[in-house]
Design a protein around this motif. Structure first.
Motif, mmCIF file in Angstrom:
data_model
loop_
_atom_site.group_PDB
_atom_site.id
_atom_site.type_symbol
_atom_site.label_atom_id
_atom_site.label_comp_id
_atom_site.label_asym_id
_atom_site.label_seq_id
_atom_site.Cartn_x
_atom_site.Cartn_y
_atom_site.Cartn_z
ATOM 1 N N SER A 8 0.841 -1.194 0.000
ATOM 2 C CA SER A 8 0.000 0.000 0.000
ATOM 3 C C SER A 8 0.882 1.252 0.000
ATOM 4 C CB SER A 8 -0.920 0.013 1.225
ATOM 5 O OG SER A 8 -1.594 1.248 1.337
ATOM 6 N N VAL A 9 0.695 2.080 -1.012
ATOM 7 C CA VAL A 9 1.442 3.335 -1.116
ATOM 8 C C VAL A 9 0.463 4.486 -0.856
ATOM 9 C CG1 VAL A 9 2.876 4.808 -2.584
ATOM 10 C CG2 VAL A 9 2.973 2.316 -2.834
ATOM 11 N N GLY A 10 0.627 5.158 0.270
ATOM 12 C CA GLY A 10 -0.238 6.283 0.616
ATOM 13 C C GLY A 10 0.457 7.598 0.304
ATOM 14 N N ILE A 11 -0.220 8.472 -0.423
ATOM 15 C CA ILE A 11 0.374 9.762 -0.798
ATOM 16 C C ILE A 11 -0.529 10.892 -0.308
ATOM 17 C CG2 ILE A 11 1.185 11.221 -2.680
ATOM 18 C CD1 ILE A 11 1.728 8.768 -4.325
ATOM 19 N N ASP A 12 0.016 11.677 0.604
ATOM 20 C CA ASP A 12 -0.688 12.868 1.086
ATOM 21 C C ASP A 12 -0.332 14.024 0.143
ATOM 22 O OD1 ASP A 12 -2.239 14.226 3.343
ATOM 23 O OD2 ASP A 12 -0.427 15.457 3.247
ATOM 24 N N VAL A 13 -1.315 14.466 -0.637
ATOM 25 C CA VAL A 13 -1.062 15.408 -1.733
ATOM 26 C C VAL A 13 -1.185 16.850 -1.259
ATOM 27 C CG1 VAL A 13 -1.735 16.087 -4.067
ATOM 28 C CG2 VAL A 13 -1.979 13.705 -3.342
ATOM 29 N N GLY A 14 -0.203 17.653 -1.649
ATOM 30 C CA GLY A 14 -0.242 19.092 -1.394
ATOM 31 C C GLY A 14 -0.213 19.859 -2.699
ATOM 32 N N ASN A 26 1.663 -6.584 6.495
ATOM 33 C CA ASN A 26 1.676 -6.800 7.952
ATOM 34 C C ASN A 26 1.608 -5.497 8.731
ATOM 35 O OD1 ASN A 26 4.181 -5.752 7.483
ATOM 36 N ND2 ASN A 26 5.337 -7.479 8.325
ATOM 37 N N GLN A 27 1.316 -4.382 8.016
ATOM 38 C CA GLN A 27 1.126 -3.049 8.608
ATOM 39 C C GLN A 27 2.421 -2.446 9.162
ATOM 40 O OE1 GLN A 27 -2.186 -2.961 11.341
ATOM 41 N NE2 GLN A 27 -3.675 -3.314 9.729
ATOM 42 N N THR A 28 3.529 -2.896 8.644
ATOM 43 C CA THR A 28 4.810 -2.246 8.944
ATOM 44 C C THR A 28 5.202 -1.400 7.734
ATOM 45 O OG1 THR A 28 6.097 -4.107 8.064
ATOM 46 C CG2 THR A 28 5.575 -4.122 10.440
ATOM 47 N N PHE A 29 6.069 -0.440 7.977
ATOM 48 C CA PHE A 29 6.425 0.483 6.901
ATOM 49 C C PHE A 29 7.746 0.085 6.260
ATOM 50 C CE2 PHE A 29 3.559 3.018 9.543
ATOM 51 C CZ PHE A 29 2.677 3.469 8.565
ATOM 52 N N TRP A 30 7.774 0.255 4.936
ATOM 53 C CA TRP A 30 8.992 -0.029 4.183
ATOM 54 C C TRP A 30 9.685 1.302 3.907
ATOM 55 C CZ3 TRP A 30 11.290 0.954 -0.573
ATOM 56 C CH2 TRP A 30 12.307 0.085 -0.958
ATOM 57 N N ILE A 48 8.946 6.856 -8.437
ATOM 58 C CA ILE A 48 8.611 5.667 -9.233
ATOM 59 C C ILE A 48 9.595 4.533 -8.946
ATOM 60 C CG2 ILE A 48 8.401 4.749 -11.576
ATOM 61 C CD1 ILE A 48 6.177 6.671 -10.851
ATOM 62 N N LEU A 49 10.885 4.859 -8.930
ATOM 63 C CA LEU A 49 11.915 3.845 -8.661
ATOM 64 C C LEU A 49 11.772 3.266 -7.259
ATOM 65 C CD1 LEU A 49 15.047 5.576 -10.269
ATOM 66 C CD2 LEU A 49 13.814 3.571 -11.128
ATOM 67 N N THR A 50 11.416 4.104 -6.280
ATOM 68 C CA THR A 50 11.233 3.640 -4.905
ATOM 69 C C THR A 50 10.094 2.637 -4.818
ATOM 70 O OG1 THR A 50 12.021 5.769 -4.054
ATOM 71 C CG2 THR A 50 10.778 4.383 -2.535
ATOM 72 N N ILE A 51 8.994 2.924 -5.502
ATOM 73 C CA ILE A 51 7.835 2.013 -5.491
ATOM 74 C C ILE A 51 8.199 0.693 -6.167
ATOM 75 C CG2 ILE A 51 5.469 1.674 -6.299
ATOM 76 C CD1 ILE A 51 5.148 4.759 -6.189
ATOM 77 N N LYS A 52 8.889 0.773 -7.306
ATOM 78 C CA LYS A 52 9.273 -0.452 -8.030
ATOM 79 C C LYS A 52 10.262 -1.295 -7.225
ATOM 80 C CE LYS A 52 8.363 1.114 -12.744
ATOM 81 N NZ LYS A 52 8.940 1.406 -14.080
ATOM 82 N N GLU A 53 11.170 -0.634 -6.519
ATOM 83 C CA GLU A 53 12.125 -1.350 -5.664
ATOM 84 C C GLU A 53 11.397 -2.096 -4.549
ATOM 85 O OE1 GLU A 53 16.027 -0.426 -2.824
ATOM 86 O OE2 GLU A 53 15.048 1.196 -3.944
ATOM 87 N N ALA A 54 10.381 -1.447 -3.964
ATOM 88 C CA ALA A 54 9.590 -2.098 -2.911
ATOM 89 C C ALA A 54 8.834 -3.297 -3.477
ATOM 90 C CB ALA A 54 8.611 -1.092 -2.314
ATOM 91 N N GLU A 55 8.356 -3.189 -4.705
ATOM 92 C CA GLU A 55 7.646 -4.308 -5.347
ATOM 93 C C GLU A 55 8.584 -5.504 -5.553
ATOM 94 O OE1 GLU A 55 4.090 -2.496 -8.127
ATOM 95 O OE2 GLU A 55 6.123 -2.400 -8.924
ATOM 96 N N GLU A 56 9.782 -5.231 -6.057
ATOM 97 C CA GLU A 56 10.735 -6.308 -6.360
ATOM 98 C C GLU A 56 11.215 -7.015 -5.095
ATOM 99 O OE1 GLU A 56 13.842 -4.564 -8.636
ATOM 100 O OE2 GLU A 56 12.545 -4.090 -10.349
ATOM 101 N N LEU A 57 11.564 -6.233 -4.079
ATOM 102 C CA LEU A 57 12.111 -6.820 -2.849
ATOM 103 C C LEU A 57 11.070 -7.597 -2.058
ATOM 104 C CD1 LEU A 57 14.487 -3.968 -1.602
ATOM 105 C CD2 LEU A 57 15.111 -6.135 -2.687
#
Length: 430
Positions: A8-14, A26-30, A48-57
Motif C-alpha cells: 500500500s502506497v499512501g500519498i498525502d497530496v499538497g 503486515n502493517q509495517t512500513f517499508w 517511481i523507482l522507490t515504489i518499483k524497488e519495494a515491489e521487487e524486494l
C-alpha cells in the motif's frame, strides 16, 4: 503469497509537493516517508523507482492511494496511472474518521501519508472514481459560475449599503435594484441632487429605452425617483466618495454579469458538442424535473460524476451531505438532528434551488409541482419551514435517483398512483 496481498502506497497530496509512505501487508512500513516535489521530474522519477524497488524486494504489486484534495491530486494521479500503476483516490472523510495510529495527537504531511497507507490496507475500503474530461470541464465551469455569482452578490450588497446611506429611498423603486434600468439611471445621475436637476424628458427617455414598458411606466418611475430624491435631502447623508463607490460597484456588477454569461455559454457549448455521451443524456433527463433548469441539472450531474456507483437513494443523500448527523451514546439520543453537510456544498445548493422552485407557484398561481407543494405544506403544519424544505430536498434526491436509474424523463405522479404502480409491478413479478 496470496493474490489479495499488496503493498500500500499512501500519498498525502499538497499544492507543490506530496509525501509518500509505503506500508506492507503486515502493517509495517517499508523505508521512511518520501517527499515528491511536483515541479521536479527527477523527484517524480525517484518516487517511481522507490515504489518499483519495494515491489521487487517484497514480490508484491503496489497499489497507490491518493487523498482527494479538490484539484491538486489530478496531475499526480494521471502521472502514476500512465506509468502503469494501480492508482485510486480516497475521500478524506474516510482517512479522518479512521482510528489514529499513534496515541499522541499528531498531524503533519509525513504522518498523514503513513496513516493513508495503513487505511488503504483495509479490504473493504471504498475508493472514488476519477471523472471523465467532460465532467471535469463542466465541474470546473459550474463551480466558477457559482463563485462569480457569489462575488457579484457581495458587490450588490455593497451597492445597497452605499444607497442606504446616501439615497435610501431609491432601493424600493424597482423590483430589483440590479435591473438594467436601475443601474443605467444610477450610473448617469447617481446622486439625489443630480436627479432633481435633470430634465424630466431626459430621465423618462432613458427609462423607456432600457425598460421598454411604455410612457405610463416611465412616468410612474420618474415620479417615484423624484419623490425619493426629495426625501433623501431630508434623510440621507453622503460625501463625494459615496457616489464614486456607487459607480465603481456598478461597474464591478456589470463585469461579473458578463463573465457569468460567458461561463454559462461555455457550458451550453460543451453539452451541445457532446450530445451523444451518456453523461449529457443524464443532464437532459434531470432537466425534465419540475423545478430543475439547465444549470441545476449540470451542477447536480457534475457533482455526482459517475451515477453507476450509487446503488440506493440513501447513498446519494450521504454523498450530498443531506443525511442526518445522528448523535447517540448509550441511553442518550440527540433530538436536535441536522444535516451532516459532509458532501458537496454546490450540489446541496442546486438541490435547494430545485426544491424551492418545486414548491413555488407560477405567475398564474398554479403549483410548479403540486405533489411536492402539498407535501411541503403538510410538513409545515408540524415542522419549521426549513425542516420541511429539507424534507422536500430529500424527495428531490429520490426523484433524481429514480430518473437516472430508470433512464426516463420525470412525470408528476400522485402518492396514490405511485402506490398503485408499485402494487401492480410486485403482482406482475410474482
Amino acid at each position: 503469497m496470496s493474490n489479495n496481498l499488496f503493498i500500500s502506497v499512501g500519498i498525502d497530496v499538497g499544492a507543490d509537493f506530496s509525501f509518500m509512505s509505503i506500508a506492507l501487508p503486515n502493517q509495517t512500513f517499508w523505508g521512511k516517508p518520501f517527499k515528491i516535489t511536483h515541479s521536479n521530474l527527477n523527484s517524480l522519477d525517484k518516487a517511481i523507482l522507490t515504489i518499483k524497488e519495494a515491489e521487487e524486494l517484497n514480490s508484491l504489486k503496489a497499489r497507490i492511494f491518493l487523498e482527494s484534495t479538490g484539484i491538486y491530486h489530478y496531475p499526480l494521479f494521471c502521472y502514476l496511472r500512465d506509468k502503469g500503476f494501480d492508482v485510486s483516490v480516497i475521500n478524506p472523510i474516510i482517512t479522518k474518521s479512521s482510528t489514529n495510529i499513534n496515541i499522541r495527537k499528531v498531524h503533519n504531511d509525513k504522518f498523514d501519508s503513513k496513516k493513508l497507507a495503513l487505511v488503504a490496507l483495509k479490504p473493504d475500503l471504498k475508493t472514488s472514481v476519477i471523472p471523465s474530461n467532460l465532467v471535469l470541464d463542466l465541474r470546473n465551469l459550474t463551480r466558477e459560475y457559482y463563485n462569480l455569482v457569489d462575488c457579484r452578490s457581495a458587490y450588490v450588497n455593497k451597492l445597497q449599503g452605499e444607497l442606504r446611506v446616501s439615497f435610501p429611498q431609491y432601493i424600493s423603486i424597482f423590483s430589483k435594484l440590479t435591473v438594467e434600468t436601475s443601474l443605467v439611471l444610477l450610473e448617469k445621475y447617481t446622486s439625489p441632487q443630480a436627479f432633481l436637476s435633470a430634465r424630466k424628458s431626459s430621465v423618462i427617455k432613458l427609462i423607456m429605452t432600457t425598460a421598454r414598458f411604455g410612457v405610463a411606466y416611465a412616468e410612474d418611475k420618474y415620479k417615484r425617483i423624484i419623490e425619493a430624491a426629495k426625501s433623501a435631502t431630508a434623510f440621507g447623508y453622503a460625501v463625494p466618495s459615496n457616489f464614486t463607490l456607487i459607480k465603481l460597484y456598478i461597474s464591478f456588477i456589470r463585469k461579473y454579469n458578463e463573465e457569468i454569461e460567458s461561463v454559462l455559454n461555455l457550458m451550453y457549448k460543451l453539452v451541445d458538442n457532446h450530445s451523444d455521451e451518456t453523461f449529457v443524456k443524464q443532464i437532459h433527463l434531470l432537466e425534465s424535473i419540475k423545478g430543475s433548469g439547465f444549470l441545476s441539472a449540470v451542477t447536480v450531474m457534475c457533482e455526482i460524476g459517475d451515477f453507476s456507483v450509487f446503488k440506493s437513494p440513501k447513498q446519494l443523500f450521504a454523498y450530498f451531505g443531506l443525511d442526518p448527523a445522528v448523535k447517540q451514546s448509550g441511553k442518550f439520543i440527540g433530538t436536535d438532528v441536522k444535516m451532516s453537510k459532509r458532501g458537496s456544498r454546490i450540489a446541496r445548493r442546486a438541490i435547494h434551488t430545485i426544491a424551492l422552485v418545486s414548491i413555488g407557484l407560477t405567475r398564474k398561481g398554479d403549483a410548479n409541482n403540486p405533489v411536492l407543494r402539498d407535501y411541503y405544506l403538510s410538513k409545515c403544519q408540524s415542522k419549521p419551514k426549513m425542516v420541511a424544505l429539507g424534507a422536500v430536498m430529500h424527495k428531490v434526491c429520490n426523484i433524481i435517483f429514480a430518473v437516472l436509474r430508470d433512464e426516463k424523463e420525470f412525470s408528476i405522479i400522485t402518492p396514490q398512483q405511485h402506490k398503485l404502480n408499485f402494487l401492480n409491478s410486485t403482482s406482475l413479478a410474482a
